[in-house]
Enzyme design. Structure first.
Site, PDB file in Angstrom:
ATOM      1  N   LYS A  19       0.703  -1.221  -0.060  1.00  0.00           N
ATOM      2  CA  LYS A  19       0.244   0.000   0.162  1.00  0.00           C
ATOM      3  C   LYS A  19       0.963   1.165  -0.026  1.00  0.00           C
ATOM      4  O   LYS A  19       1.892   1.334   0.628  1.00  0.00           O
ATOM      5  CB  LYS A  19      -1.053  -0.120   1.123  1.00  0.00           C
ATOM      6  CG  LYS A  19      -1.829   0.992   1.519  1.00  0.00           C
ATOM      7  CD  LYS A  19      -1.356   2.156   2.593  1.00  0.00           C
ATOM      8  CE  LYS A  19      -0.524   1.683   3.765  1.00  0.00           C
ATOM      9  NZ  LYS A  19      -0.118   2.936   4.611  1.00  0.00           N
ATOM     10  N   PRO A 105       8.947  -5.196   4.245  1.00  0.00           N
ATOM     11  CA  PRO A 105       9.563  -4.871   5.670  1.00  0.00           C
ATOM     12  C   PRO A 105       8.198  -4.719   6.772  1.00  0.00           C
ATOM     13  O   PRO A 105       7.010  -4.419   6.156  1.00  0.00           O
ATOM     14  CB  PRO A 105      10.252  -3.517   5.634  1.00  0.00           C
ATOM     15  CG  PRO A 105      10.615  -3.367   4.196  1.00  0.00           C
ATOM     16  CD  PRO A 105       9.533  -3.987   3.265  1.00  0.00           C
ATOM     17  N   VAL A 106       8.365  -4.841   7.813  1.00  0.00           N
ATOM     18  CA  VAL A 106       7.600  -4.848   8.937  1.00  0.00           C
ATOM     19  C   VAL A 106       7.563  -3.344   9.743  1.00  0.00           C
ATOM     20  O   VAL A 106       8.674  -2.846   9.779  1.00  0.00           O
ATOM     21  CB  VAL A 106       7.786  -5.943  10.066  1.00  0.00           C
ATOM     22  CG1 VAL A 106       6.843  -5.691  11.214  1.00  0.00           C
ATOM     23  CG2 VAL A 106       7.760  -7.426   9.440  1.00  0.00           C
ATOM     24  N   ALA A 107       6.448  -2.840   9.961  1.00  0.00           N
ATOM     25  CA  ALA A 107       6.314  -1.543  10.514  1.00  0.00           C
ATOM     26  C   ALA A 107       6.981  -0.393   9.639  1.00  0.00           C
ATOM     27  O   ALA A 107       7.819   0.155  10.014  1.00  0.00           O
ATOM     28  CB  ALA A 107       6.735  -1.346  11.943  1.00  0.00           C
ATOM     29  N   ALA A 108       6.497  -0.586   8.500  1.00  0.00           N
ATOM     30  CA  ALA A 108       7.273  -0.032   7.349  1.00  0.00           C
ATOM     31  C   ALA A 108       6.266   1.206   6.561  1.00  0.00           C
ATOM     32  O   ALA A 108       6.678   1.788   5.544  1.00  0.00           O
ATOM     33  CB  ALA A 108       7.706  -0.686   6.457  1.00  0.00           C
ATOM     34  N   GLY A 111       1.531  -0.856   4.365  1.00  0.00           N
ATOM     35  CA  GLY A 111       0.316  -1.846   4.691  1.00  0.00           C
ATOM     36  C   GLY A 111       0.486  -3.073   5.121  1.00  0.00           C
ATOM     37  O   GLY A 111      -0.334  -3.677   6.180  1.00  0.00           O
ATOM     38  N   GLY A 113       0.670  -5.903   7.526  1.00  0.00           N
ATOM     39  CA  GLY A 113      -0.164  -6.861   8.079  1.00  0.00           C
ATOM     40  C   GLY A 113      -1.519  -6.556   7.583  1.00  0.00           C
ATOM     41  O   GLY A 113      -2.437  -7.488   7.342  1.00  0.00           O
ATOM     42  N   SER A 114      -1.978  -5.038   7.332  1.00  0.00           N
ATOM     43  CA  SER A 114      -3.174  -4.919   7.062  1.00  0.00           C
ATOM     44  C   SER A 114      -3.593  -5.448   5.356  1.00  0.00           C
ATOM     45  O   SER A 114      -4.366  -6.161   5.124  1.00  0.00           O
ATOM     46  CB  SER A 114      -3.538  -3.491   6.679  1.00  0.00           C
ATOM     47  OG  SER A 114      -3.468  -2.907   7.792  1.00  0.00           O
ATOM     48  N   ALA A 115      -2.423  -5.438   4.618  1.00  0.00           N
ATOM     49  CA  ALA A 115      -2.406  -5.885   3.390  1.00  0.00           C
ATOM     50  C   ALA A 115      -2.514  -7.660   3.497  1.00  0.00           C
ATOM     51  O   ALA A 115      -2.976  -8.315   2.684  1.00  0.00           O
ATOM     52  CB  ALA A 115      -1.240  -5.477   2.635  1.00  0.00           C
ATOM     53  N   ASP A 147      -6.807   0.593   7.731  1.00  0.00           N
ATOM     54  CA  ASP A 147      -6.219   0.460   6.415  1.00  0.00           C
ATOM     55  C   ASP A 147      -6.825  -0.891   5.677  1.00  0.00           C
ATOM     56  O   ASP A 147      -6.647  -0.980   4.398  1.00  0.00           O
ATOM     57  CB  ASP A 147      -4.767   0.187   6.090  1.00  0.00           C
ATOM     58  CG  ASP A 147      -4.017   1.678   6.546  1.00  0.00           C
ATOM     59  OD1 ASP A 147      -4.985   2.638   6.639  1.00  0.00           O
ATOM     60  OD2 ASP A 147      -2.937   1.692   6.555  1.00  0.00           O
TER      61      ASP A 147
END
EC number: 2.7.1.148
Length: 289
Positions: A19, A105-108, A111, A113-115, A147
């Site tokens: 996203k 990447p995580v916490a980036a 998106g 976890g939302s994606a 999101d």
């Protein structure tokens, strides 16, 4: 939770498209603790991969960013909350087993976890015969995160309210536009960035053509994110200086930044320049959907 290698034969697969917030205007902090925002969501062709693999562990992790999630309880993972929510909605008894190939990447700010949760809703929706635009699916998506409804659609939309009031917008000029994503390998949770926002309303996001609105707009979270991690300013400045760059900005609450280009040749040249300048930064060359 296990970390696995190859997909099993017969696995059903869905892309969790990255996203991108082409613009993100924060208007006010609400009494419920959320913020009213105005944003243009766009999506990359690439992203994480989710697969349904019956008979496997509840949640299997793979991909370069899987270690960042390896310590989580799979029952608390957003992916499995989406899977179980849709299973309950469909009245299915068998618990889904999901493989998450974590390529982003995580916490980036793109998106994550939302994606992934949205991709699971689409993936299992096909198996259960429930369309992704079914109002029950969108209601479930909204409970998973602000999101997630936009990520279920994964097409260019305008988001208002918490970002979950969506309006389809004509975006022919964006489709296929070359895109470069760059993350300086900084994990930046959303909460501290919103907490650092100065609470100044700098005005609304323009209506109409999404690219024109984005060019005239801003990301109100870029300044507080840059204060927390000054390297973000370095990434945006480097992207903006590349030949052919149309728009360079931080996405979401960061720390991933993006640039749109007029041609794939310019994007690829920028990709090589960034790689030469900072080979330790994560990069993804893609296009807008």
């Amino acid at each position: 939770m296990t970390i696995a290698g190859e997909y099993r034969a017969g696995a059903s697969i869905e892309v969790a498209h990255a996203k991108i917030n082409l613009a993100l205007h924060v208007r006010r902090r609400r009494a419920d603790g959320y913020h009213d925002i105005e944003t243009i969501f766009a999506f990359a062709e690439h992203g994480d991969i989710v697969a349904a693999e019956p008979g496997q562990p509840r949640l299997t992790l793979a991909g370069p960013f899987a270690p960042a999630l390896a310590g989580e309880d799979p029952e608390d993972n957003l992916v499995m909350r989406a899977a179980d929510g849709l299973r309950a909605l469909a009245g299915m008894e068998t618990q889904p087993a999901i493989r998450l190939d974590k390529r982003l990447p995580v916490a980036a700010g793109i998106g994550g976890g939302s994606a992934d949760a949205a991709a699971v809703l689409r993936l299992l929706g096909r198996a259960y015969g429930i369309a992704p635009d079914d109002p029950r699916v969108m209601a479930l998506a909204a409970t998973l995160g602000a999101d997630v409804p936009a990520c279920v659609r994964s097409v260019t939309v305008r988001g208002d309210g918490r970002g979950d009031r969506l309006e389809l917008i004509a975006a022919d000029g964006l489709h296929g536009l070359p895109l470069l994503l760059v993350n300086p390998r900084v994990a930046l949770p959303t909460g501290p960035v919103f907490a650092a926002w100065d609470r100044i309303d700098r005005g609304p996001l323009a209506p109409g053509d999404p690219l024109a609105a984005a060019l005239a707009g801003r990301n109100d979270l870029e300044a507080p994110a840059t204060k927390l991690h000054p390297v973000i300013g370095e990434v945006v400045a480097l992207l903006a200086a590349q030949p052919g760059a149309i728009l360079a900005r931080m996405s979401g609450s960061g720390a991933t930044c993006f640039a749109l280009f007029g041609s794939e040749a310019d994007r690829d040249a920028a990709d090589h320049t960034v790689a030469a300048h900072r080979p330790d930064w994560w990069r993804l060359a893609s296009r807008l959907r």
